[in-house]
Design an enzyme around this catalytic site. Structure first.
Site, PDB file in Angstrom:
ATOM      1  CG  ASP A 166      -1.851   1.114   1.283  1.00 56.70           C
ATOM      2  OD1 ASP A 166      -2.463   1.359   0.236  1.00 56.70           O
ATOM      3  OD2 ASP A 166      -1.986   1.760   2.324  1.00 56.70           O
ATOM      4  CB  THR A 209      -1.249   6.359  -2.236  1.00 57.79           C
ATOM      5  OG1 THR A 209      -1.662   5.033  -2.008  1.00 57.79           O
ATOM      6  CG2 THR A 209      -1.949   7.263  -1.297  1.00 57.79           C
ATOM      7  CB  THR A 210       1.315   3.530  -5.938  1.00 52.81           C
ATOM      8  OG1 THR A 210       1.007   2.822  -4.749  1.00 52.81           O
ATOM      9  CG2 THR A 210       2.684   3.153  -6.386  1.00 52.81           C
ATOM     10  CG  ASP A 232      -6.204   0.574  -0.270  1.00 46.73           C
ATOM     11  OD1 ASP A 232      -6.214   1.239   0.774  1.00 46.73           O
ATOM     12  OD2 ASP A 232      -5.279   0.582  -1.091  1.00 46.73           O
TER      13      ASP A 232
END
Ligand SMILES: Nc1ncnc2c1ncn2[C@@H]1O[C@H](COP(=O)(O)OP(=O)(O)OP(=O)(O)O)[C@@H](O)[C@H]1O
Ligand SMILES: [Mg+2]
Length: 567
Positions: free
Chosen positions: A59, A92-93, A412
């Site tokens: 994550d 987010t990545t 998520d």
């Protein structure tokens, strides 16, 4: 251009191009760390903190949190990625990768003597245009796609996580079921639903296989009433038997204080001259708490939940009244229970006049409160809460790290369900949106006759970092695949008869191109739009910096530690 002057205030100043390049490098370093975790075939990271705690995760948000970044510019990037995690929950990545690439390309432009202001305004324009294009041409309505669509979106989010393999079917259904269990209609429009995913509790129980995870309808608390009264063995047995294990039509009192014999505060002295009165004082100490419980019971309560403790004397009173008492409930849980049942969380029973009262309106309601054995533990379940429904997911897994990562993945995917169901809009995944946007923005750039054209073209190029990284992580030929992908999207945007090709994305297991919508690789459109916006925002914030003034850290006080230092 470069000046490195010593400021009078005892700091250091770096100005001009070097500071920008330095910032860009710091962001690139962050993106390099998490690059390999993107996508369904991305790898995990193992992070060990300063006290030796190990976290294994895929994550992006968790990795960034644990990295403890110190560079000020890189911190900006990390903060914006965290914002994506808070607002959307996934992607987010993607934010970090796009932002770092935007910065890298902007730095090149600035080195070619394009003023940063032109680059910034070009990026702003490109981002606005890209979001508009996604909304108009690349979103699909969930209702048109049928009910599998939500499950597929969850599967896409889970695909990169530990439970994304064979278990993804099982978990995506579990997550959707949990989200459905807590939904409730909006006040103004009854056909629309709100999904308060915070009402879904995630409990972790080590042992058994992941597929033995289960959903429980109701609020599960891992507190045990039987444990409450362990003080001496004999007492435990006798009291446990007397305590009701199930209460229908529960009226719940939520208390944020302990139910135990009132003791005088530290430092308070009671001087008694007449020894006969001593017993009366002791009795009064006992009576205060007895009266409190009687007041609560008189208001109609049959379940008392408290964050503090319940001593034997109090539990005796409760048993006599036939009510259930649960101690040491976490405050956060109790707040949520109070909200769901309509109870008031009380810090004390005192009212404005200084008397102690408890009113019926302070009680929450639930259909049933009972003790149930789930896996190896006993839990207290609160079902049919009055205001909002609750659900609990009990996760099973081989070890602590695995369970923690499962929890993050489930979080998520719950966010994805919420986003998809509330906005009803999805976009194709697998790099489809990014490739389509890069082709569109390239042609859009040529319609702009100012300097911004160059920045928009760079923005278009930067977006390709996502399909490229996805392919690289899957050990496929990125250059070849991305070229193919772009060719398809180009023809979908230039030829009317090829318009259906706009859903084309990467098939990472085969190393080919496929229709992402048909393959069920879907993402919430909000996640894509927000990640573009946050990435642009981060890039612009960092590009605007042209001066770095750093104060020297204060000299350490050597008075005490000095003996260890060499003279
Ligand atoms: N089955 C699949 N085939 C192709 N691409 C996929 C598939 N599943 C997911 N993806 C792509 O993987 C990317 C998402 O990867 P990942 O979940 O690792 O990153 P993230 O969502 O940006 O960050 P995080 O989940 O860590 O917050 C998206 O671009 C998505 O389109
Ligand atoms: Mg994800």
């Amino acid at each position: 251009m470069t000046t490195n002057l010593q400021l009078a205030v005892g700091g250091q100043r770096v100005t001009g191009d070097p500071v920008r390049t330095q910032n860009v490098l710091a962001c690139a370093a962050i993106s390099n760390v998490i690059k390999s975790s993107l996508g369904p075939i991305g790898l995990d990271k193992m992070l060990v903190d300063d006290i030796g705690d190990v976290t294994v995760t895929n994550d992006g948000a968790t990795i960034l949190k644990l990295l403890e970044v110190e560079h000020p510019a890189a911190k900006v990037l990390v903060d914006l990625a965290q914002l994506q995690d808070e607002e959307v929950g996934d992607g987010t990545t993607t934010v970090v990768l796009i932002a770092a690439e935007l910065l890298r390309n902007a730095d090149e432009l600035v080195k070619c003597k394009i003023h940063p202001t032109s680059v910034i305004s070009g990026y702003r324009l490109a981002c606005k245009e890209a979001c508009k294009y996604i909304q108009e041409y690349l979103t699909l309505n969930v209702d048109e796609l049928g009910k599998d669509c939500v499950v597929n979106a969850v599967k896409t989010a889970l695909s990169s996580k530990v439970i994304g393999g064979d278990e993804s079917d099982f978990f995506s259904n579990l997550v959707v079921e949990a989200a459905m269990a807590v939904r409730f209609p909006k006040a103004d429009d009854k056909t629309q639903f709100v999904y308060p995913i915070k009402n879904i509790r995630i409990l972790k129980a080590m042992g058994k296989s992941t597929k033995e995870s289960l959903i429980v309808h109701g609020y599960a608390l891992n507190c045990m009433i039987a444990h409450q009264f362990i003080h001496n063995l004999k007492l435990t047995i006798s009291i446990c038997l007397a305590m009701p294990k199930s209460i229908k039509n529960a009226k719940i009192a939520c208390l944020d204080f302990s139910l135990q014999k009132v003791k005088m505060k530290l430092g308070v002295q009671v001087l008694i001259s007449d020894p006969e009165k001593l017993e009366a004082v002791r009795q009064k100490e006992n009576d205060i708490i007895k009266e409190r419980i009687q007041k609560i019971v008189a208001a109609g309560a049959n379940v008392i939940l408290t964050t503090g403790s319940i001593d034997e004397q109090c539990s005796k009173y409760m048993i006599e009244a036939g009510i259930m008492g649960v101690r040491r409930v976490k405050k956060q849980d109790l707040k949520r229970i109070a909200k769901a049942t309509g109870a008031t969380l009380l810090m004390s029973l005192s009212n404005m006049e200084g008397d102690e009262t408890f009113e019926t309106t302070m009680l929450g309601e639930a259909e049933e409160v009972y003790v149930e054995r789930i896996s190896d533990d006993e839990c207290i379940l609160i079902k049919g809460t009055k205001n909002q429904n609750a659900a609990s997911l009990i996760l099973r897994g081989p070890n602590e790290y695995f369970l923690d990562e499962m929890e993050r993945s489930i979080h998520d995917s719950l966010c994805v369900v919420k986003r998809v169901m509330e906005s009803k809009k999805v976009v194709p995944g697998g790099g489809a949106v990014e490739a389509a946007l890069s082709i569109y923005l390239e042609s859009f750039a040529t319609t702009i006759s100012s300097r911004e054209q160059l920045a928009i073209a760079e923005f278009a190029k930067s977006l390709l970092v996502i399909p490229k990284t996805l392919a690289t992580n899957a050990a496929k030929d990125a250059t070849d695949l991305v070229a193919k992908l772009r060719a398809y999207h180009n023809s979908s945007q230039t030829k009317k008869e090829h318009i259906h090709l706009k859903w084309v994305g990467l098939d990472l297991s085969e190393g080919a191109i496929r229709d992402s919508v048909k393959a069920g690789v879907l993402e919430p459109s909000m996640s894509k739009i927000k990640s573009l916006k946050f990435a642009t925002e981060a890039a612009i914030t960092i590009l605007r910096i042209d001066d770095l003034i750093k104060m020297e850290p204060q000299k350490e006080d050597r008075k005490y530690g000095g003996c260890m230092d060499e003279e």
